[in-house]
Design a protein around this motif. Structure first.
Motif, mmCIF file in Angstrom:
data_model
loop_
_atom_site.group_PDB
_atom_site.id
_atom_site.type_symbol
_atom_site.label_atom_id
_atom_site.label_comp_id
_atom_site.label_asym_id
_atom_site.label_seq_id
_atom_site.Cartn_x
_atom_site.Cartn_y
_atom_site.Cartn_z
ATOM 1 N N ARG A 138 22.682 40.572 66.116
ATOM 2 C CA ARG A 138 24.195 41.154 66.189
ATOM 3 C C ARG A 138 25.342 40.529 66.637
ATOM 4 O O ARG A 138 26.371 40.987 67.075
ATOM 5 N N ALA A 139 25.174 39.037 66.573
ATOM 6 C CA ALA A 139 26.250 38.446 66.969
ATOM 7 C C ALA A 139 27.422 38.696 66.081
ATOM 8 O O ALA A 139 27.189 38.736 64.710
ATOM 9 N N MET A 140 28.636 38.552 66.373
ATOM 10 C CA MET A 140 29.812 38.911 65.494
ATOM 11 C C MET A 140 30.031 37.919 64.553
ATOM 12 O O MET A 140 30.491 37.902 63.401
ATOM 13 N N ARG A 141 29.738 36.721 65.004
ATOM 14 C CA ARG A 141 29.842 35.448 64.168
ATOM 15 C C ARG A 141 28.559 35.291 63.093
ATOM 16 O O ARG A 141 28.783 34.000 62.595
ATOM 17 N N ALA A 142 27.840 36.040 63.257
ATOM 18 C CA ALA A 142 26.404 35.542 62.518
ATOM 19 C C ALA A 142 26.688 35.293 61.117
ATOM 20 O O ALA A 142 26.000 34.450 60.439
ATOM 21 N N PRO A 143 27.622 35.855 60.322
ATOM 22 C CA PRO A 143 27.781 35.506 58.826
ATOM 23 C C PRO A 143 28.496 34.232 58.871
ATOM 24 O O PRO A 143 28.393 33.767 57.602
ATOM 25 N N GLU A 144 28.760 33.615 59.703
ATOM 26 C CA GLU A 144 29.150 32.086 59.691
ATOM 27 C C GLU A 144 28.041 31.053 59.752
ATOM 28 O O GLU A 144 28.335 29.851 59.471
ATOM 29 N N ALA A 145 26.863 31.537 60.209
ATOM 30 C CA ALA A 145 25.570 30.622 60.354
ATOM 31 C C ALA A 145 25.245 30.061 59.009
ATOM 32 O O ALA A 145 25.254 30.782 58.153
ATOM 33 N N GLU A 146 24.782 28.868 58.954
ATOM 34 C CA GLU A 146 24.404 28.205 58.206
ATOM 35 C C GLU A 146 22.793 28.550 57.881
ATOM 36 O O GLU A 146 22.216 28.556 56.749
ATOM 37 N N TRP A 147 22.440 28.779 59.084
ATOM 38 C CA TRP A 147 20.590 28.985 59.251
ATOM 39 C C TRP A 147 20.921 30.546 59.905
ATOM 40 O O TRP A 147 21.209 30.498 61.165
ATOM 41 N N ARG A 148 19.841 31.190 59.563
ATOM 42 C CA ARG A 148 19.788 32.628 60.497
ATOM 43 C C ARG A 148 17.926 32.773 60.537
ATOM 44 O O ARG A 148 17.337 32.588 59.855
ATOM 45 N N LEU A 149 17.827 33.154 62.050
ATOM 46 C CA LEU A 149 16.192 33.682 62.137
ATOM 47 C C LEU A 149 16.715 34.449 63.129
ATOM 48 O O LEU A 149 16.710 34.461 64.373
#
Length: 144
Positions: free
Chosen positions: A38-49
């Motif tokens: 739910r991080a607002m800046r999650a779309p900026e992540a290069e990696w996600r888990l």
């Protein structure tokens, strides 16, 4: 919002600084691993888990994303890197401790190692501690 702290790892013979904290505190230009869905800046992540708050991921999934992150660190050690969740303590601490183990940085107890260098309250639950302590025996080889 600012990162909570940082660790420096020796990756491929180069010091690489990795900040940790809320993912929404992603420093400008940093390459980030987001653990908070739910991080607002999650779309900026290069990696996600995506890991539930106070939860633990599947060790294989964590190892896969950290392997990708370490490869990026080896290729561009001068880049800024960040690991974050919601508060930057439990999931972030867990991921940083596992990353440090994969880089060959920890000596002794990886939980104590991380708490001494990042934030004393990092790695919040017994399940997170167990994952970190068992992670090094999961076949990770040092990358330095």
């Amino acid at each position: 919002m600012t990162p909570r702290g940082a660790v420096t790892l020796l990756v491929g013979g180069w010091p690489v600084r990795v900040t940790g904290g809320p993912f929404d505190a992603l420093p400008p230009g940093a390459r980030g691993l987001c653990l908070e869905p739910r991080a607002m800046r999650a779309p900026e992540a290069e990696w996600r888990l995506d890991v539930p708050d106070f939860g633990v991921p599947e060790p294989e999934a964590l190892r896969a994303v950290l392997t990708e992150m370490l490869a990026a660190m080896r290729a561009r050690p001068q880049d800024a890197f960040h690991v974050g969740c919601r508060a930057g303590l439990g999931r972030t601490g867990m991921a940083l401790a596992c990353l440090a183990q994969m880089a060959g940085a920890t000596e002794g107890d990886p939980v104590a190692w991380l708490r001494a260098r990042y934030v004393a309250e990092a790695i919040e639950t017994p399940e997170q501690e167990a994952l970190v302590r068992g992670f090094g025996s999961g076949g990770a080889s040092p990358l330095r």
